[in-house]
Design a protein around this motif. Structure first.
Motif, PDB file in Angstrom:
ATOM      1  N   GLN A  39       0.790  -1.228   0.000  1.00 48.46           N
ATOM      2  CA  GLN A  39       0.000   0.000   0.000  1.00 48.46           C
ATOM      3  C   GLN A  39       0.832   1.293   0.000  1.00 48.46           C
ATOM      4  N   ILE A  41       1.992   5.050  -1.139  1.00 50.37           N
ATOM      5  CA  ILE A  41       1.309   6.284  -1.536  1.00 50.37           C
ATOM      6  C   ILE A  41       2.318   7.137  -2.284  1.00 50.37           C
ATOM      7  N   HIS A  58      -2.101  13.222  -4.465  1.00 57.65           N
ATOM      8  CA  HIS A  58      -1.528  11.950  -4.047  1.00 57.65           C
ATOM      9  C   HIS A  58      -2.532  10.830  -4.206  1.00 57.65           C
ATOM     10  N   TYR A  60      -3.467   8.483  -2.242  1.00 60.44           N
ATOM     11  CA  TYR A  60      -4.360   8.247  -1.110  1.00 60.44           C
ATOM     12  C   TYR A  60      -5.601   9.128  -1.204  1.00 60.44           C
ATOM     13  N   ASN A  61      -5.418  10.423  -1.427  1.00 62.29           N
ATOM     14  CA  ASN A  61      -6.541  11.346  -1.530  1.00 62.29           C
ATOM     15  C   ASN A  61      -7.397  11.056  -2.762  1.00 62.29           C
ATOM     16  N   ASP A  65      -5.773   3.085  -4.806  1.00 68.93           N
ATOM     17  CA  ASP A  65      -5.083   2.167  -3.904  1.00 68.93           C
ATOM     18  C   ASP A  65      -4.164   1.238  -4.688  1.00 68.93           C
ATOM     19  N   ASN A  98       4.035   5.497   3.078  1.00 68.06           N
ATOM     20  CA  ASN A  98       3.029   4.541   3.517  1.00 68.06           C
ATOM     21  C   ASN A  98       2.166   5.223   4.565  1.00 68.06           C
ATOM     22  N   TYR A  99       1.037   4.599   4.884  1.00 64.47           N
ATOM     23  CA  TYR A  99       0.181   5.110   5.946  1.00 64.47           C
ATOM     24  C   TYR A  99       1.012   5.294   7.216  1.00 64.47           C
ATOM     25  N   GLY A 100       0.661   6.274   8.022  1.00 69.44           N
ATOM     26  CA  GLY A 100       1.375   6.501   9.269  1.00 69.44           C
ATOM     27  C   GLY A 100       2.616   7.351   9.107  1.00 69.44           C
ATOM     28  N   HIS A 101       2.691   8.088   8.019  1.00 69.20           N
ATOM     29  CA  HIS A 101       3.820   9.002   7.783  1.00 69.20           C
ATOM     30  C   HIS A 101       5.162   8.271   7.742  1.00 69.20           C
TER      31      HIS A 101
END
Length: 162
Positions: A39, A41, A58, A60-61, A65, A98-101
């Motif tokens: 996943q 981004i 981006h 994600y926005n 996916d 990735n998710y979570g910065h």
């Protein structure tokens, strides 16, 4: 993930593109992944030359996916429709995360794009206070109506800017 190159392509991805107000174009981000990434981004920030954020694009926005990115070289394209920025120089920053910065690669202010003048949003005259964006519009005053410049630029307008 590491970025290796960036390209600005025409809307049909046929080749390099100069970008003018109102154009549709593609930003191609080339990268290399040393391992599979779950996943990821990808993002592009666009700022004025003075650092004012104009847009953050981006995956994600956008709801795009990517379940898994396989190790190796690759590229991802972002198609920008009807660029409504006034002519000038804009700075781009790239990031892969990735998710979570969790950031894989961040390239702040790594390239610039020169947006050229066009008649897409009118004559570009009488603009004050340095606007960043232009919008397609038409005017109506009873029986007097203007044509929407975005859809029907007039031949006279084209001659003025030629």
């Amino acid at each position: 993930i590491r970025f290796t190159r960036i390209e600005f392509l025409s809307a049909d991805r046929a080749g390099p593109s100069a970008v003018s107000c109102g154009d549709t174009f593609v930003v191609r981000l080339h990268f290399a992944a040393k391992r599979d990434v779950v996943q990821p981004i990808f993002g592009v920030d666009i700022q004025t030359s003075l650092g004012i954020m104009v847009a953050q694009l981006h995956t994600y926005n956008s709801g795009f996916d990517i379940p898994i990115l396989r190790a190796g070289p690759g590229h991802i394209d972002v198609r920008i429709e009807d660029l409504n920025l006034v002519p000038g120089r804009y700075v781009l920053s790239l990031y892969a995360a990735n998710y979570g910065h969790i950031y894989h690669d961040v390239l702040p202010n790594c390239t610039a794009i020169e947006v050229q003048i066009s008649n897409r949003y009118g004559l570009m005259r009488g603009l004050t206070q340095n606007p960043i964006a232009m919008f397609a519009c038409s005017w109506d005053m009873g029986s007097v109506r203007s044509r929407t410049l975005a859809a029907h630029p007039s031949p006279a307008l084209s001659r003025v800017l030629a």
